[in-house]
Scaffold this motif. Sequence first.
Motif, PDB file in Angstrom:
ATOM      1  N   GLY A 115      83.134 -45.261 -41.676  1.00 20.63           N
ATOM      2  CA  GLY A 115      82.512 -44.646 -42.846  1.00 20.63           C
ATOM      3  C   GLY A 115      82.448 -45.573 -44.032  1.00 20.63           C
ATOM      4  O   GLY A 115      81.634 -45.370 -44.943  1.00 20.63           O
ATOM      5  N   PHE A 116      83.322 -46.593 -44.035  1.00 21.51           N
ATOM      6  CA  PHE A 116      83.365 -47.553 -45.145  1.00 21.51           C
ATOM      7  C   PHE A 116      83.322 -48.971 -44.573  1.00 21.51           C
ATOM      8  O   PHE A 116      84.106 -49.305 -43.671  1.00 21.51           O
ATOM      9  N   ASP A 117      82.447 -49.783 -45.084  1.00 23.45           N
ATOM     10  CA  ASP A 117      82.339 -51.176 -44.650  1.00 23.45           C
ATOM     11  C   ASP A 117      83.225 -52.021 -45.559  1.00 23.45           C
ATOM     12  O   ASP A 117      82.799 -52.458 -46.633  1.00 23.45           O
ATOM     13  N   LEU A 118      84.476 -52.248 -45.145  1.00 22.29           N
ATOM     14  CA  LEU A 118      85.434 -52.954 -45.999  1.00 22.29           C
ATOM     15  C   LEU A 118      84.993 -54.384 -46.286  1.00 22.29           C
ATOM     16  O   LEU A 118      85.129 -54.869 -47.417  1.00 22.29           O
ATOM     17  N   LYS A 119      84.464 -55.075 -45.273  1.00 15.81           N
ATOM     18  CA  LYS A 119      83.987 -56.441 -45.501  1.00 15.81           C
ATOM     19  C   LYS A 119      82.827 -56.443 -46.490  1.00 15.81           C
ATOM     20  O   LYS A 119      82.750 -57.283 -47.380  1.00 15.81           O
ATOM     21  N   GLY A 120      81.937 -55.468 -46.301  1.00 10.91           N
ATOM     22  CA  GLY A 120      80.801 -55.378 -47.214  1.00 10.91           C
ATOM     23  C   GLY A 120      81.241 -55.057 -48.626  1.00 10.91           C
ATOM     24  O   GLY A 120      80.694 -55.588 -49.601  1.00 10.91           O
ATOM     25  N   MET A 121      82.242 -54.176 -48.749  1.00  9.40           N
ATOM     26  CA  MET A 121      82.744 -53.823 -50.076  1.00  9.40           C
ATOM     27  C   MET A 121      83.402 -55.021 -50.745  1.00  9.40           C
ATOM     28  O   MET A 121      83.210 -55.265 -51.939  1.00  9.40           O
ATOM     29  N   ALA A 122      84.157 -55.809 -49.967  1.00  9.43           N
ATOM     30  CA  ALA A 122      84.794 -57.003 -50.532  1.00  9.43           C
ATOM     31  C   ALA A 122      83.747 -58.023 -50.945  1.00  9.43           C
ATOM     32  O   ALA A 122      83.847 -58.645 -52.011  1.00  9.43           O
ATOM     33  N   ARG A 123      82.738 -58.185 -50.101  1.00  8.80           N
ATOM     34  CA  ARG A 123      81.674 -59.138 -50.420  1.00  8.80           C
ATOM     35  C   ARG A 123      80.920 -58.702 -51.671  1.00  8.80           C
ATOM     36  O   ARG A 123      80.612 -59.508 -52.554  1.00  8.80           O
ATOM     37  N   ALA A 124      80.623 -57.413 -51.782  1.00  4.19           N
ATOM     38  CA  ALA A 124      79.914 -56.904 -52.948  1.00  4.19           C
ATOM     39  C   ALA A 124      80.760 -57.053 -54.199  1.00  4.19           C
ATOM     40  O   ALA A 124      80.254 -57.403 -55.269  1.00  4.19           O
ATOM     41  N   ALA A 125      82.089 -56.791 -54.071  1.00  4.92           N
ATOM     42  CA  ALA A 125      82.978 -56.927 -55.228  1.00  4.92           C
ATOM     43  C   ALA A 125      83.019 -58.369 -55.714  1.00  4.92           C
ATOM     44  O   ALA A 125      83.025 -58.638 -56.922  1.00  4.92           O
ATOM     45  N   LEU A 158      75.629 -45.862 -44.291  1.00  8.93           N
ATOM     46  CA  LEU A 158      74.757 -44.705 -44.081  1.00  8.93           C
ATOM     47  C   LEU A 158      75.516 -43.400 -44.296  1.00  8.93           C
ATOM     48  O   LEU A 158      74.970 -42.437 -44.835  1.00  8.93           O
ATOM     49  N   THR A 159      76.767 -43.381 -43.874  1.00 11.93           N
ATOM     50  CA  THR A 159      77.571 -42.164 -44.039  1.00 11.93           C
ATOM     51  C   THR A 159      77.796 -41.857 -45.513  1.00 11.93           C
ATOM     52  O   THR A 159      77.730 -40.695 -45.935  1.00 11.93           O
ATOM     53  N   GLN A 160      78.071 -42.888 -46.317  1.00 15.56           N
ATOM     54  CA  GLN A 160      78.251 -42.683 -47.748  1.00 15.56           C
ATOM     55  C   GLN A 160      76.954 -42.184 -48.391  1.00 15.56           C
ATOM     56  O   GLN A 160      76.969 -41.290 -49.240  1.00 15.56           O
ATOM     57  N   GLN A 161      75.843 -42.781 -48.003  1.00 16.64           N
ATOM     58  CA  GLN A 161      74.553 -42.342 -48.544  1.00 16.64           C
ATOM     59  C   GLN A 161      74.267 -40.899 -48.155  1.00 16.64           C
ATOM     60  O   GLN A 161      73.767 -40.110 -48.968  1.00 16.64           O
ATOM     61  N   LEU A 162      74.596 -40.553 -46.907  1.00 16.55           N
ATOM     62  CA  LEU A 162      74.378 -39.179 -46.460  1.00 16.55           C
ATOM     63  C   LEU A 162      75.242 -38.207 -47.251  1.00 16.55           C
ATOM     64  O   LEU A 162      74.765 -37.147 -47.676  1.00 16.55           O
ATOM     65  N   ALA A 163      76.513 -38.568 -47.461  1.00 10.29           N
ATOM     66  CA  ALA A 163      77.409 -37.706 -48.241  1.00 10.29           C
ATOM     67  C   ALA A 163      76.865 -37.506 -49.649  1.00 10.29           C
ATOM     68  O   ALA A 163      76.887 -36.393 -50.192  1.00 10.29           O
ATOM     69  N   ARG A 164      76.373 -38.569 -50.242  1.00 13.25           N
ATOM     70  CA  ARG A 164      75.831 -38.486 -51.602  1.00 13.25           C
ATOM     71  C   ARG A 164      74.573 -37.623 -51.638  1.00 13.25           C
ATOM     72  O   ARG A 164      74.398 -36.793 -52.529  1.00 13.25           O
ATOM     73  N   ASN A 165      73.696 -37.806 -50.661  1.00 13.98           N
ATOM     74  CA  ASN A 165      72.445 -37.044 -50.648  1.00 13.98           C
ATOM     75  C   ASN A 165      72.660 -35.570 -50.336  1.00 13.98           C
ATOM     76  O   ASN A 165      71.956 -34.703 -50.861  1.00 13.98           O
ATOM     77  N   LEU A 166      73.631 -35.297 -49.469  1.00 18.78           N
ATOM     78  CA  LEU A 166      73.857 -33.911 -49.067  1.00 18.78           C
ATOM     79  C   LEU A 166      74.619 -33.095 -50.094  1.00 18.78           C
ATOM     80  O   LEU A 166      74.309 -31.931 -50.337  1.00 18.78           O
ATOM     81  N   TYR A 167      75.633 -33.702 -50.709  1.00 15.87           N
ATOM     82  CA  TYR A 167      76.579 -32.903 -51.483  1.00 15.87           C
ATOM     83  C   TYR A 167      76.712 -33.277 -52.951  1.00 15.87           C
ATOM     84  O   TYR A 167      77.343 -32.527 -53.701  1.00 15.87           O
ATOM     85  N   LEU A 168      76.176 -34.407 -53.373  1.00 10.97           N
ATOM     86  CA  LEU A 168      76.479 -34.895 -54.719  1.00 10.97           C
ATOM     87  C   LEU A 168      75.224 -35.284 -55.479  1.00 10.97           C
ATOM     88  O   LEU A 168      74.144 -35.419 -54.904  1.00 10.97           O
ATOM     89  N   MET A 174      85.737 -38.682 -50.088  1.00 13.79           N
ATOM     90  CA  MET A 174      86.292 -37.563 -49.329  1.00 13.79           C
ATOM     91  C   MET A 174      85.256 -37.007 -48.352  1.00 13.79           C
ATOM     92  O   MET A 174      85.551 -36.790 -47.176  1.00 13.79           O
ATOM     93  N   TYR A 175      84.026 -36.797 -48.836  1.00 14.79           N
ATOM     94  CA  TYR A 175      82.993 -36.239 -47.970  1.00 14.79           C
ATOM     95  C   TYR A 175      82.600 -37.217 -46.875  1.00 14.79           C
ATOM     96  O   TYR A 175      82.277 -36.811 -45.749  1.00 14.79           O
ATOM     97  N   THR A 176      82.627 -38.513 -47.191  1.00 15.49           N
ATOM     98  CA  THR A 176      82.336 -39.530 -46.180  1.00 15.49           C
ATOM     99  C   THR A 176      83.357 -39.465 -45.062  1.00 15.49           C
ATOM    100  O   THR A 176      83.015 -39.499 -43.870  1.00 15.49           O
TER     101      THR A 176
END
Length: 701
Positions: free
Chosen positions: A119-129, A145-155, A169-171
């Motif tokens: 659900g979370f791309d840790l390498k991608g998050m580190a690279r982006a940071a 994709l899971t994070q985007q889906l959580a955001r689109n569905l619930y937030l 949490m939703y992810t």
Amino acid sequence: MEVYLKFGRRRPPLQRLIRSGGKKKPKRRGLGLWLKWLGALGLIGLCAAGALLLYLFQADLPLANSDKNSVLLDAQGKEIAVFSDGQRNRKSVALSEISPWLVQATLATEDRQFYDHFGFDLKGMARAAFVNLKGMGKLQGASTLTQQLARNLYLSHERTWSRKLREAMYTTQLEMKYSKDDILRMYLNEIYYGHGAYGIEAASQLYFGKPAKELTLAESALLAGVPKGPTYYSPFNHMKNAKDRQKTVLSVMVETGAITQREADKAYAELLTFRTREERAMTSQAPYFRDYVRSVVVGELGIDESLLEHGGLRIYSTLDMTAQQAAETAVASELAGSPELEGALVSIDPRTGEIKALVGGRNYTESQYNHAFATTRQPGSSFKPIMYLSALASGKLTSASKFSSEPTLFHYDDNRKTYSPRNFGDKYLGDIDMRQAIAASDNIYAVNTILTIGAEQVIELGRKMGITSPLQAVPSLALGTSPVSPFEMATSFAVISNQGRSVKPFAVQKITDSEGHVLYEASAPKAEKIVEPAAAYVLTRLMESVFETGGTGNRVSAEIKRPVAGKTGTTSTDAWLVGFTPELSTAVWVGYDKGKTLGTAESRKAAPIFAKFTEKALEKVPPKIFPMPDDVVSVYIDAATGKLATPDCPSKKLEVFVRGTEPAEFCSEHGGGEEPAKPLPVQKKEESRSWWSDLKRWWME
């Protein structure tokens, strides 16, 4: 030893050891203590994390934003539209119904590690940071994709820490509760592709007019790039931007090994065919009907609009999608190539009052004005059947009643006013009966009729049949000079089709809340008798002649393979055909919004729309003749005199009458005027109708 104490000095180590009994005091802050604390905290953290994961696993996800929108369903219970602020165009499909090219293009572009992360791309998050830190700003994101889906569905898309926490949490819950394929399917059915299209199926239909399963590599690469910026990368808005983005997507697919460079080059060079504006207008299913249902639900049934948009209601309608698609296709095909020409179609089941099809205009995206309920249009001669029904029901006129079709100056209002109508093209037919008058749409006969029975009587019947617009009690009312709506015309003609009985039209059968509780349910249709069935049947038989030889609708009769009755109507700015079968009462209107004069070609478009719609909508329904009620008689009459025919009459025809109004006198011009000793044989004659004309003659005999 005392010296040391006296002057306050510390005792020597040996002395301290003796005084302490030979035991060393432990150090207060040693490494071991810190390790113990860290271990305890770690254990607590693990327990808390485990408890949180257990809670998230057991807890239900909130109702998705898209699920909160109320949906409109057709008569078969299939979803056809969504009620939301954005009037979303959405249709969900299974992952197997989506092109593999689109799936690969999306994964390569949006989340290459989708099947490998939780659900979370840790390498991608580190690279982006790192990139963001280096650039001293928010330059790069790393949403899966899971994070985007959580955001689109619930937030919402607000940038706050609380939103990010809930997203995490939703992810996590999505990853725990659904498989990767399920998450990918939900994502592809949820993501926004621009122009009101949510989900790949809606997008594929919008842009290319095909199901998502049939998308090619080139089409898939272009669509996969649109969500990055639905407006900026839309091929309808910025073709160059869309092609540049498509090239980027293809390049990424080459990098991931999904395709070869040769395939990418070929796809980029492929010439894509997009839907035209007119075709795109038909992508959204029944938008005018949806708007009408909204007005009924909120305005008539008292449902709060916020509940309609965000309460997850399910609104079961009367719409028949086969009929609706036939209506949309017929209107679009006839109006194509005529810029600014508008049209409307309303079709009602006369037996139940259910609205089966409704088209309010040529292009909903350009104009949401619903012409089906516009009360500013003159119906012209299509109004005449209401008047003729009044005449037949009153017994003052019959199908054999004759008037002279010739230029006439009429006096009315106690001879204080005059009216001089003309026939179209100044064509006058001499002495004619009601059947001929209806078939040829003779204006002189019509005005003679309304002056004979009285305009007030016609208005009273019109009100009972469903005309709610103001009607002027003047002779020109017979020619349809009082504006009415297509909806009113379809409603009133339904009374004729339904043997003189009126059933109030309705569009909503039932409404349930998000938990399935019934909030509203339509009561069983109640038929109100307006006129005697015999009078309605006689008029129906007369109106069938509109589609026979000499009738104003004869040019489209070959397209209709079933019994049908109707009436055309033409003014300088409006063209109509209102007609019915036993199953459908349909009104078609064509004209310009600005009152522009119709040319000859435009004035002839209503009839083909009616014919194409009726035949296609009832394609799978066996043809039915109109049932003949009691108190109807059929007799042979002399065509010239309107009297009962004798064997000597050279021109005889079989005509229908309300029992008791048929001619009692035999023709005396072609014989002795005496009643024949035996029944007249049925006279065979050629008609423009084929098989059902023969069936009709057999039924009458």
